[in-house]
Design an enzyme around this catalytic site. Structure first.
Site, PDB file in Angstrom:
ATOM      1  N   LYS A  13       0.814  -1.206  -0.122  1.00  0.00           N
ATOM      2  CA  LYS A  13      -0.006  -0.090   0.076  1.00  0.00           C
ATOM      3  C   LYS A  13       0.793   1.463  -0.037  1.00  0.00           C
ATOM      4  O   LYS A  13       0.643   2.150  -0.836  1.00  0.00           O
ATOM      5  CB  LYS A  13      -0.913  -0.009   1.219  1.00  0.00           C
ATOM      6  CG  LYS A  13      -1.871  -1.012   1.391  1.00  0.00           C
ATOM      7  CD  LYS A  13      -2.900  -0.978   2.319  1.00  0.00           C
ATOM      8  CE  LYS A  13      -2.111  -1.027   3.854  1.00  0.00           C
ATOM      9  NZ  LYS A  13      -1.581  -2.158   4.269  1.00  0.00           N
ATOM     10  N   ARG A  88      -9.577   0.363   9.130  1.00  0.00           N
ATOM     11  CA  ARG A  88      -8.938  -1.029   9.328  1.00  0.00           C
ATOM     12  C   ARG A  88      -9.918  -1.766   9.764  1.00  0.00           C
ATOM     13  O   ARG A  88      -9.792  -2.898  10.502  1.00  0.00           O
ATOM     14  CB  ARG A  88      -7.770  -1.132   9.973  1.00  0.00           C
ATOM     15  CG  ARG A  88      -6.348  -1.141   9.357  1.00  0.00           C
ATOM     16  CD  ARG A  88      -5.177  -0.871  10.457  1.00  0.00           C
ATOM     17  NE  ARG A  88      -4.006  -1.541   9.894  1.00  0.00           N
ATOM     18  CZ  ARG A  88      -2.902  -0.860   9.406  1.00  0.00           C
ATOM     19  NH1 ARG A  88      -3.054   0.346   8.957  1.00  0.00           N
ATOM     20  NH2 ARG A  88      -1.804  -1.745   9.259  1.00  0.00           N
ATOM     21  N   ARG A 122      11.680  -5.391   5.070  1.00  0.00           N
ATOM     22  CA  ARG A 122      11.395  -4.072   4.682  1.00  0.00           C
ATOM     23  C   ARG A 122      12.220  -2.903   5.386  1.00  0.00           C
ATOM     24  O   ARG A 122      12.684  -3.331   6.491  1.00  0.00           O
ATOM     25  CB  ARG A 122       9.826  -3.728   4.866  1.00  0.00           C
ATOM     26  CG  ARG A 122       9.529  -2.542   4.711  1.00  0.00           C
ATOM     27  CD  ARG A 122       8.161  -2.306   4.585  1.00  0.00           C
ATOM     28  NE  ARG A 122       7.410  -2.296   5.952  1.00  0.00           N
ATOM     29  CZ  ARG A 122       6.007  -2.193   6.082  1.00  0.00           C
ATOM     30  NH1 ARG A 122       5.499  -2.318   4.883  1.00  0.00           N
ATOM     31  NH2 ARG A 122       5.645  -2.102   7.450  1.00  0.00           N
ATOM     32  N   ARG A 155      11.813  -0.870  11.035  1.00  0.00           N
ATOM     33  CA  ARG A 155      10.720  -0.579  11.812  1.00  0.00           C
ATOM     34  C   ARG A 155      10.318  -1.494  12.986  1.00  0.00           C
ATOM     35  O   ARG A 155      10.441  -2.636  12.942  1.00  0.00           O
ATOM     36  CB  ARG A 155       9.172  -0.514  11.254  1.00  0.00           C
ATOM     37  CG  ARG A 155       8.949   0.959  10.622  1.00  0.00           C
ATOM     38  CD  ARG A 155       7.472   0.823   9.764  1.00  0.00           C
ATOM     39  NE  ARG A 155       6.518   0.134  10.166  1.00  0.00           N
ATOM     40  CZ  ARG A 155       5.051  -0.061   9.777  1.00  0.00           C
ATOM     41  NH1 ARG A 155       4.976   0.531   8.512  1.00  0.00           N
ATOM     42  NH2 ARG A 155       4.248  -0.685  10.309  1.00  0.00           N
ATOM     43  N   ARG A 166       0.091  -8.858  13.554  1.00  0.00           N
ATOM     44  CA  ARG A 166      -0.278  -7.774  12.735  1.00  0.00           C
ATOM     45  C   ARG A 166      -1.205  -8.615  11.553  1.00  0.00           C
ATOM     46  O   ARG A 166      -2.367  -8.098  11.057  1.00  0.00           O
ATOM     47  CB  ARG A 166       0.582  -6.835  11.954  1.00  0.00           C
ATOM     48  CG  ARG A 166       1.399  -6.108  13.155  1.00  0.00           C
ATOM     49  CD  ARG A 166       2.668  -5.619  12.568  1.00  0.00           C
ATOM     50  NE  ARG A 166       2.463  -4.590  11.415  1.00  0.00           N
ATOM     51  CZ  ARG A 166       3.387  -4.143  10.390  1.00  0.00           C
ATOM     52  NH1 ARG A 166       4.663  -4.981  10.725  1.00  0.00           N
ATOM     53  NH2 ARG A 166       3.342  -3.539   9.383  1.00  0.00           N
TER      54      ARG A 166
HETATM   55  P1  AMP Z   1       0.939   0.570   9.289  1.00  0.00           P
HETATM   56  O1  AMP Z   1       2.043   1.426   9.226  1.00  0.00           O
HETATM   57  O2  AMP Z   1      -0.404   0.899   8.322  1.00  0.00           O
HETATM   58  O3  AMP Z   1       1.569  -0.919   9.019  1.00  0.00           O
HETATM   59  O4  AMP Z   1       0.832   0.631  10.619  1.00  0.00           O
HETATM   60  C1  AMP Z   1       1.354   0.268  11.710  1.00  0.00           C
HETATM   61  C2  AMP Z   1       0.589   0.157  13.145  1.00  0.00           C
HETATM   62  O5  AMP Z   1      -0.298   1.399  13.308  1.00  0.00           O
HETATM   63  C3  AMP Z   1      -0.689  -1.121  13.064  1.00  0.00           C
HETATM   64  O6  AMP Z   1       0.046  -2.122  13.196  1.00  0.00           O
HETATM   65  C4  AMP Z   1      -1.704  -0.492  14.282  1.00  0.00           C
HETATM   66  O7  AMP Z   1      -0.990  -0.860  15.643  1.00  0.00           O
HETATM   67  C5  AMP Z   1      -1.534   1.083  13.988  1.00  0.00           C
HETATM   68  N1  AMP Z   1      -2.408   1.395  13.079  1.00  0.00           N
HETATM   69  C6  AMP Z   1      -2.210   2.097  11.893  1.00  0.00           C
HETATM   70  N2  AMP Z   1      -3.128   2.181  11.203  1.00  0.00           N
HETATM   71  C7  AMP Z   1      -4.358   2.034  11.899  1.00  0.00           C
HETATM   72  C8  AMP Z   1      -5.696   2.189  11.994  1.00  0.00           C
HETATM   73  N3  AMP Z   1      -6.365   2.680  10.873  1.00  0.00           N
HETATM   74  N4  AMP Z   1      -6.471   1.640  12.970  1.00  0.00           N
HETATM   75  C9  AMP Z   1      -5.773   1.168  14.121  1.00  0.00           C
HETATM   76  N5  AMP Z   1      -4.507   0.983  14.306  1.00  0.00           N
HETATM   77  C10 AMP Z   1      -3.999   1.760  13.228  1.00  0.00           C
END
Ligand code: AMP
Length: 210
Positions: A13, A88, A122, A155, A166
């Site tokens: 994404k 999400r 990554r 990360r 996740r």
């Molecule tokens: P990402 O960078 O999109 O992989 O997000 C990293 C982490 O941020 C996720 O594993 C969640 O803990 C939190 N997070 C990101 N977006 C959301 C969302 N829309 N709702 C809830 N938690 C989120």
């Protein structure tokens, strides 16, 4: 163009969103990036989000939706946006409908088994958030961002244990949104396996018909 990118963690994404920014001239809004910035800045929201993120769980809806509402009200979103990692949950999707309408929801479909390798390899730029991969998209110079010269880091939630958590969270909470948006007639399905450039071309072709 008001766009949502759906897909499992590691589906691409962020990588595709960065190219869509250049094509459409609209901002990428990544809730993950916004939350990581809040954690780094030590804000109240960041403190509350941190434990959930470290465990690979979702941050509570009210926090994330508040963040998104604030971001979407900013001037650069008036001609559209690319939401990366939001919504999400079904509840977030419903709350988003109160904030804005959408033109399309692109689901980037990748076999879940391949995602552990994708995520643990990554690397992310600490300055501009550009995304690289040790095997599939290595930077020209080791540990240095091709786009801005920033330092690349792994990360803290891209370790295998958190990645598995996740992915479970994705299957239980986020995957059902595919049907939610299919029912609304907004869903565009794109195969997320293969070369990054080919996937981008397929997304653009699909969006050109909207
Ligand atoms: P990402 O960078 O999109 O992989 O997000 C990293 C982490 O941020 C996720 O594993 C969640 O803990 C939190 N997070 C990101 N977006 C959301 C969302 N829309 N709702 C809830 N938690 C989120």
């Amino acid at each position: 163009m008001k766009l949502v990118l759906l897909g499992a963690p590691g589906a691409g994404k962020g990588t595709q969103a960065q190219q869509l920014v250049d094509r459409y001239g609209i901002p990428q809004i990544s809730t993950g990036d916004l939350l990581r910035a809040a954690v780094a800045n030590g804000t109240e929201l960041g403190k509350e989000a941190n434990g959930h993120m470290k465990a690979g769980r979702l941050v509570p809806d009210e926090l994330v939706v508040g963040l998104m509402k604030e971001r979407l009200a900013q001037d650069d979103c008036k001609d559209g946006f690319i939401l990366d990692g939001f919504p999400r949950t079904q509840n977030q999707a419903v709350l988003l409908e109160d904030i804005t309408d959408l033109d399309a929801v692109v689901n980037i479909d990748v076999e879940l088994e391949s995602l552990v390798a994708r995520l643990t390899g990554r690397r992310t730029c600490e300055a501009c958030n550009a995304v690289f991969h040790m095997l599939y998209k290595p930077p020209a110079v080791a540990d240095m961002c091709d786009a801005c010269g920033g330092n690349l880091y792994q990360r803290s939630d891209d370790n295998e244990e958190t990645v598995r958590s996740r992915l479970d969270t994705y299957v239980n909470n986020t995957k059902p949104l595919i049907d939610h948006y299919k029912d609304k007639g907004l869903l565009v399905e794109v195969d997320g396996n293969g070369a990054i450039a080919d996937i981008f071309e397929n997304i653009c072709k699909a969006l050109d018909t909207i």
